[in-house]
Design a protein around this motif. Structure first.
Motif, PDB file in Angstrom:
ATOM      1  N   ILE A  51      -7.623   0.372  -7.271  1.00 45.71           N
ATOM      2  CA  ILE A  51      -8.546   1.610  -7.234  1.00 45.71           C
ATOM      3  C   ILE A  51      -8.097   3.030  -6.948  1.00 45.71           C
ATOM      4  N   ASN A  52      -6.626   3.123  -6.376  1.00 42.82           N
ATOM      5  CA  ASN A  52      -5.981   4.202  -6.078  1.00 42.82           C
ATOM      6  C   ASN A  52      -6.801   5.104  -5.126  1.00 42.82           C
ATOM      7  N   LYS A  53      -7.760   4.756  -4.251  1.00 46.62           N
ATOM      8  CA  LYS A  53      -8.463   5.306  -3.171  1.00 46.62           C
ATOM      9  C   LYS A  53      -7.582   5.669  -1.961  1.00 46.62           C
ATOM     10  N   GLU A  54      -7.639   6.971  -1.481  1.00 48.37           N
ATOM     11  CA  GLU A  54      -6.721   7.345  -0.379  1.00 48.37           C
ATOM     12  C   GLU A  54      -7.659   6.871   0.879  1.00 48.37           C
ATOM     13  N   VAL A  55      -6.936   6.323   1.830  1.00 47.82           N
ATOM     14  CA  VAL A  55      -7.611   5.819   3.127  1.00 47.82           C
ATOM     15  C   VAL A  55      -6.803   6.354   4.281  1.00 47.82           C
TER      16      VAL A  55
ATOM     17  N   THR B 176     -11.426   0.907   3.987  1.00 48.43           N
ATOM     18  CA  THR B 176     -11.665   2.323   4.290  1.00 48.43           C
ATOM     19  C   THR B 176     -10.632   3.031   5.065  1.00 48.43           C
TER      20      THR B 176
ATOM     21  N   THR C 203     -18.398  -4.504  -1.113  1.00 49.94           N
ATOM     22  CA  THR C 203     -18.214  -4.569  -2.357  1.00 49.94           C
ATOM     23  C   THR C 203     -18.818  -6.087  -2.839  1.00 49.94           C
TER      24      THR C 203
ATOM     25  N   TYR D  94       0.720  -1.151   0.072  1.00 52.19           N
ATOM     26  CA  TYR D  94       0.122  -0.086   0.000  1.00 52.19           C
ATOM     27  C   TYR D  94       0.796   1.407  -0.021  1.00 52.19           C
TER      28      TYR D  94
ATOM     29  N   GLN E 223     -16.058  -0.952  -7.750  1.00 49.46           N
ATOM     30  CA  GLN E 223     -15.588  -0.329  -9.137  1.00 49.46           C
ATOM     31  C   GLN E 223     -14.953  -1.173 -10.145  1.00 49.46           C
TER      32      GLN E 223
ATOM     33  N   ILE F 222      -2.636   4.575  -0.409  1.00 47.51           N
ATOM     34  CA  ILE F 222      -3.465   4.501  -1.564  1.00 47.51           C
ATOM     35  C   ILE F 222      -3.835   2.781  -1.539  1.00 47.51           C
TER      36      ILE F 222
ATOM     37  N   LYS G 253      -2.174   9.261   4.918  1.00 44.37           N
ATOM     38  CA  LYS G 253      -2.996   8.357   4.201  1.00 44.37           C
ATOM     39  C   LYS G 253      -2.180   7.226   3.371  1.00 44.37           C
TER      40      LYS G 253
ATOM     41  N   MET H 246     -10.930  -3.624  -2.322  1.00 45.38           N
ATOM     42  CA  MET H 246     -11.726  -2.061  -2.662  1.00 45.38           C
ATOM     43  C   MET H 246     -12.680  -1.877  -1.618  1.00 45.38           C
TER      44      MET H 246
END
Length: 736
Positions: free
Chosen positions: A114-118, A90, A159, A56, A171, A110, A108, A87
Motif C-alpha cells: 500500500i506504499n504508506k509511510e510510517v 502505523t 482493517t 519494509y 485499501q 514504507i 520512516k 495494511m
RNA sequence: GGGAGCAUAGCUCAGUUGGUUUAGAGCAUCUGCCUUACAAGCAGAGGGUCCGCGGUUCGAACCCGUGUGCUCCCACCA
C-alpha cells in the motif's frame, strides 16, 4: 433493590471522583458469531503457524538522502505471523539499545503493497533476540501493539470488518476473508520480491469456545475503574496484618503481586442480563452520569434527548459492595446494623476469586468505609476428584450433593469434606471419607445407647462396690485431663484455621479416648449398676465432647445432646467455657496404663490365648504404689482373673517387658518359648541400636560442649531408660 | 516466558523457630475375635532410602545450593 441503589450510587460517586472513565480496550471478537467474547470464552491451543519475513523499505529521508544516497535502497526485514494485517501498520518498532537499528532514528519506512509511510519508533518492549529484532505496530489488531500505540500516540487503522473480512480502511483486498487475504498477500509479496523467507513456528492461538473459529483481537470502548489509588490501601491492609489471609504463605504473595501490578478494571459488559450503566448520551455523543435519567437531564442544557448506555456492569461491581451493603451501609450510611456488625470476622471463600472478589471487597471497604471489611480470609482448597481433576460440568465429575446427603447423612458429608481438606490445599474428594463420617455417626449413637442402658439400670441408692468406685475415680480423673488437653489443642488449631486437624483431634478424642478407653474402663459387668458419680461424669463428658464436635457435625450432636437428658438449652447457642489445664500426672498415668494393657493384649494375641480365656498376671515392680487405683481397670481390660506383685511364677509363663518392668502371664496354654525369645530378641536389638545412637552423641565432645543443657540431660535420661529396659529384657531372656 | 507452592507408609496428609527416641495419624492391608453399645464393630500387627545429589552443623524430614517430577497463578511477544 437496595443493592441496585448502592451500585448506582457507587458508580456515580466514583465517576465524580474521577475514578471511572471511558476508554478503548482490546477485546476478543468472534467473527462468526459477530460478538465480543469474555476472556474465559477463549480457548488457547498450541498450533504450528508460519512466520513470514517481509521487507519494509526505508523511505528516502530529505536530510539523509543528501548526505548518504545509498540509504534509499535500504530496507529492514520484519517477521510477522499475520501478513494480512500489514495494511493496519502505523509504525515499526525496535529496541532503543539495538545498534543494528540505531541509524533508523527519525526515519520512516514504507509499508509494502500500500506504499504508506510510517515512522520508526523505539521501545524497550521489543526483544532484540526474537525474529529480526524489529516489529511492525498494528494497534487495531494486537493488544501489545495497541498499548504501544497509546504510548506513542499512533493512529489506529482497523482493517477488519465485524465478520472477519478486510475492511475499506485496508485499501486492498477489501471484502476478502482474512485467511484468503493472507494467502493472496503472501503471493503478492513473493511476486514483488518482498518476502525474504517463511519459517515454521509453534504458536498459541485463541479459539472461540462458541464457534471454534480463531478469535480476533478487536478494539472497543469500555468503562474502567482506575485501580491504582484504590489498590494502595487494600495492599496496606494485608501487608500490615490488619487483614490476615489463610494460609498466609501461599496467598499473601499472590495478593501482593496482583495489587502491585494492578490494571484498570473493565466494568462494562455487553450482555442482556445485568445492571445497566447509569450513563446517558445526547445527540452529539456527550456523556452524562447520574443516578437517574432526570438527574442526568439536569446536567444538560435541558433540551437534549438522552439515550442510556446499553452496556451493563460487571457482576463483581455489585459483589464488591456486599460486606457493606448487606447491612445497608452504602444506601443508609451510619445505620445501627452497619455500626454494630462492620467489620465482620472471617470470609470463607475459594482461592480462584482472590482477585475478582476478595481484593475488591477490601478495596471497597477501605474506600467507602475507611475500614477493612473482615479480619481474616480463609481459602478453602479446590475440590478435585480422586484422580486430581478439577470438578467441572464438562467432565461431569461433580458429585450430586443432595444424593450424597441422602446416602450418608448431612453430618457425614460435612465430616468427609472437612476431614480431607488440609488448610489451603486442594481437596481430593473421595466417598471413602464420607463413609468414615457415617461410621462416626454410628459410633456416637452407640455410645448414647450404652449410657442410656446404664441410666435405665440405675438403682436409686448407692450400692456400688468399692472397686467399681475406684476404677471410676481414676477413669474420670484421667479423661477430664485428656478432654482439657484436647480442648486446648483444638482451640489452637481453630485459631490457625487448621480445620481438618482440629476435626482429627476431636475424632480421636471421641472414638479412642472416650469410647475405646474411658467407657470401657467404667463399664460395669452385665446387669450390674454403675456408680452414680461415675455415671454423672460420663454424661457430663458426653455433653462436652458433643459441644466440641458441634461446629463440625451440628445435627447429630444437637440430637444426642437432647436425648442424653432433659434440658432447656440448645447446643447451638451454648457458650464454650474456658479450658482448664490438664493434670499432667494423670495423663502420664493413663498413658502408662494404656501401654500396659496393649502390651498384655499383644502377648495374648501372639500366643493365641483366646479372648474369653482368663489369665493370671504377676507384676515384678519396685513401685507397687503406682498401680494404686488402676488394678481393677487393668484386670478387666486384660481379662486377668488375678493380679499379684511377685516375681516369676514357677509354672511356665509368658514374659513381657513393658517400660522397665517385667510382667508374667500365666495361662492354660503351651507356652511357645521360641516365639517369646524371638519377640524379646527383636526388642533387644532395637534398643541396642537405639543406645548406640545416643552413645555416639554423648561421647562426642562437641555435642556435649555445644548442645543446650536440657538436650544433654534428655539424652542422658534416654540412655539410662534404654539401659534399664535392656537389663530387664536380658534377664527375661536368661530365665527362659 | 515470569512468579508461587509442593514432593514423608499403598492412598490422603501431620511433623509448630534443627535435638521427646531408629519419623506420626486416618484410610487401606494382614491376623484373631459374632466379648450383652457398636462386625458400619473390637483387639493386635505389619508397612518408610522423609524425591536424587551436594553443602552448613556436634546434630537435618526441617536450613542453603542444585537436579528431577508435579500443581497453581499471571502473561500469552512480532
Amino acid at each position: 433493590d437496595h443493592y441496585y441503589k448502592a451500585v448506582i450510587k457507587v458508580f456515580v460517586d466514583l465517576y465524580n471522583k474521577g475514578l471511572i472513565y471511558r476508554g478503548a480496550r482490546m477485546i476478543n471478537w468472534d467473527p462468526a458469531a459477530k460478538t465480543a467474547l469474555s476472556d474465559e470464552e477463549v480457548e488457547y491451543k498450541d498450533v504450528m503457524g508460519k512466520l513470514y519475513y517481509i521487507k519494509y523499505e526505508i523511505a528516502p529521508s530529505k536530510n539523509a538522502s543528501k548526505a548518504d544516497p545509498s540509504q534509499t535502497s535500504n530496507y529492514v526485514v520484519i517477521a510477522t505471523q499475520r501478513p494480512e494485517t500489514i495494511m493496519g501498520d502505523t509504525a515499526i518498532c525496535a529496541n532503543p539499545n539495538d545498534e543494528r537499528y540505531a541509524q533508523l532514528k527519525g526515519q520512516k519506512v514504507i509499508v509494502p503493497l500500500i506504499n504508506k509511510e510510517v515512522p520508526v519508533i523505539f521501545d524497550d518492549y521489543v526483544d532484540k533476540d526474537f525474529g529480526t529484532g524489529i516489529l511492525k505496530i498494528t494497534p487495531a489488531h494486537d493488544i501489545n501493539d495497541f498499548n504501544i500505540g497509546l504510548k506513542y500516540n499512533l493512529p489506529v487503522v482497523d482493517t477488519l470488518n465485524e465478520d472477519g473480512t478486510i475492511s475499506e480502511a485496508a485499501q486492498i483486498y477489501i471484502g476478502e476473508d482474512r485467511f484468503t487475504a493472507r494467502k493472496k498477500i503472501v503471493e503478492e509479496l513473493k511476486a514483488k520480491n518482498l518476502l525474504v523467507k517463511e519459517e515454521e513456528y509453534a504458536t498459541r492461538l485463541g479459539y472461540s469456545q462458541r464457534t471454534s473459529v480463531v478469535a480476533e483481537p478487536k478494539i472497543s470502548t469500555q468503562w474502567f475503574v482506575k485501580m491504582k489509588n484504590l489498590a494502595a490501601p487494600a495492599l496496606e491492609a494485608v501487608t500490615s496484618g490488619n487483614v490476615t489471609i489463610h494460609p498466609t504463605d501461599k496467598f499473601s504473595a499472590t495478593y501482593k503481586y496482583w495489587l502491585e501490578n494492578v490494571k484498570d478494571w473493565c466494568i462494562s459488559r455487553q450482555l442482556w442480563w445485568g445492571q445497566q450503566i447509569p450513563a446517558w448520551y445526547d445527540e452529539e455523543g456527550n456523556v452524562f452520569v447520574a443516578e437517574t435519567e432526570e438527574e442526568a437531564l439536569k446536567l444538560t442544557d435541558g433540551n437534549s434527548r438522552l439515550i442510556q448506555d446499553e452496556d451493563v456492569l460487571d457482576t463483581w461491581f455489585s459483589s464488591w459492595l456486599w460486606p457493606i451493603e448487606v447491612f445497608n451501609g452504602i444506601t443508609q450510611p451510619g445505620n445501627k446494623d452497619i455500626e454494630y456488625y462492620y467489620p465482620t470476622a472471617t470470609l470463607v471463600t475459594g482461592q480462584d476469586i482472590i482477585f475478582f472478589w476478595v481484593a475488591r471487597m477490601i478495596m471497597a471497604g477501605m474506600e467507602f468505609m475507611k475500614e477493612k471489611p473482615f479480619a481474616d480470609v480463609y481459602f478453602t482448597g479446590m475440590v478435585r476428584d480422586k484422580q486430581g481433576r478439577k470438578m467441572s460440568k464438562s467432565l461431569g465429575n461433580s458429585p450430586d450433593l443432595l444424593h450424597l446427603i441422602h446416602e450418608y447423612g448431612a453430618d457425614a458429608v460435612r465430616f468427609g469434606i472437612m476431614i480431607s481438606s488440609p488448610a489451603g490445599n486442594d481437596l481430593l474428594f473421595d466417598e471413602g471419607s464420607l463413609e468414615q463420617g457415617k461410621h462416626f455417626n454410628n459410633k456416637l449413637w452407640n455410645a448414647l445407647k450404652l449410657i442410656r442402658m446404664w441410666s435405665l439400670r440405675q438403682p436409686g441408692d448407692e450400692i456400688a462396690e468399692p472397686q467399681e468406685k475406684e476404677q471410676g475415680n481414676f477413669a474420670v480423673e484421667w479423661f477430664n485431663s485428656r478432654l482439657n488437653e484436647a480442648r486446648i489443642e483444638v482451640n489452637i488449631l481453630m485459631s490457625q484455621f487448621r480445620l481438618s486437624e482440629a476435626l482429627k483431634t476431636i475424632y480421636s478424642l471421641i472414638w479412642d479416648d472416650y469410647c475405646s478407653w474411658f467407657l470401657e474402663w467404667i463399664k460395669p459387668e452385665f446387669g450390674e449398676p454403675v456408680n452414680k458419680q461415675t455415671f454423672n461424669a460420663a454424661v457430663s463428658f458426653f455433653d462436652d465432647i458433643l459441644q466440641v464436635l458441634h461446629p463440625f457435625m451440628p445435627f447429630i450432636t444437637e440430637e444426642i445432646y437432647h436425648l442424653l437428658k432433659d434440658r432447656n438449652d440448645d447446643l447451638v447457642i451454648k457458650q464454650f467455657i474456658n479450658t482448664a489445664p490438664p493434670n499432667v500426672e494423670s495423663l502420664l498415668k493413663g498413658a502408662r496404663l494404656k501401654e500396659l494393657i496393649t502390651a498384655i493384649r499383644d502377648a495374648r494375641n501372639k500366643h493365641r490365648i483366646r479372648p474369653k480365656d482368663h489369665i493370671k498376671l504377676y507384676i515384678e515392680t519396685g513401685d507397687e504404689k503406682s498401680y494404686n487405683s488402676i488394678i481393677p481397670i487393668l484386670s478387666k481390660q486384660a481379662n486377668a482373673e488375678m493380679i499379684t506383685f511377685a516375681s516369676q511364677p514357677k509354672t511356665s509363663s509368658i514374659t513381657i517387658v513393658s517400660g522397665k518392668e517385667k510382667i508374667y502371664i500365666e495361662a492354660n496354654i503351651e507356652v511357645d518359648i521360641i516365639a517369646q525369645k524371638e519377640k524379646l530378641q527383636q526388642d533387644l536389638d532395637y534398643l541396642k541400636g537405639f543406645l548406640i545412637t545416643i552413645d555416639k552423641k554423648l561421647s562426642n565432645d562437641r555435642f556435649v560442649q555445644n548442645a543446650k543443657a536440657e538436650v544433654i540431660e534428655l539424652e542422658r535420661k534416654k540412655k539410662s531408660d534404654a539401659e534399664a529396659k535392656i537389663t530387664a529384657i536380658e534377664q527375661g531372656l536368661a530365665s527362659l
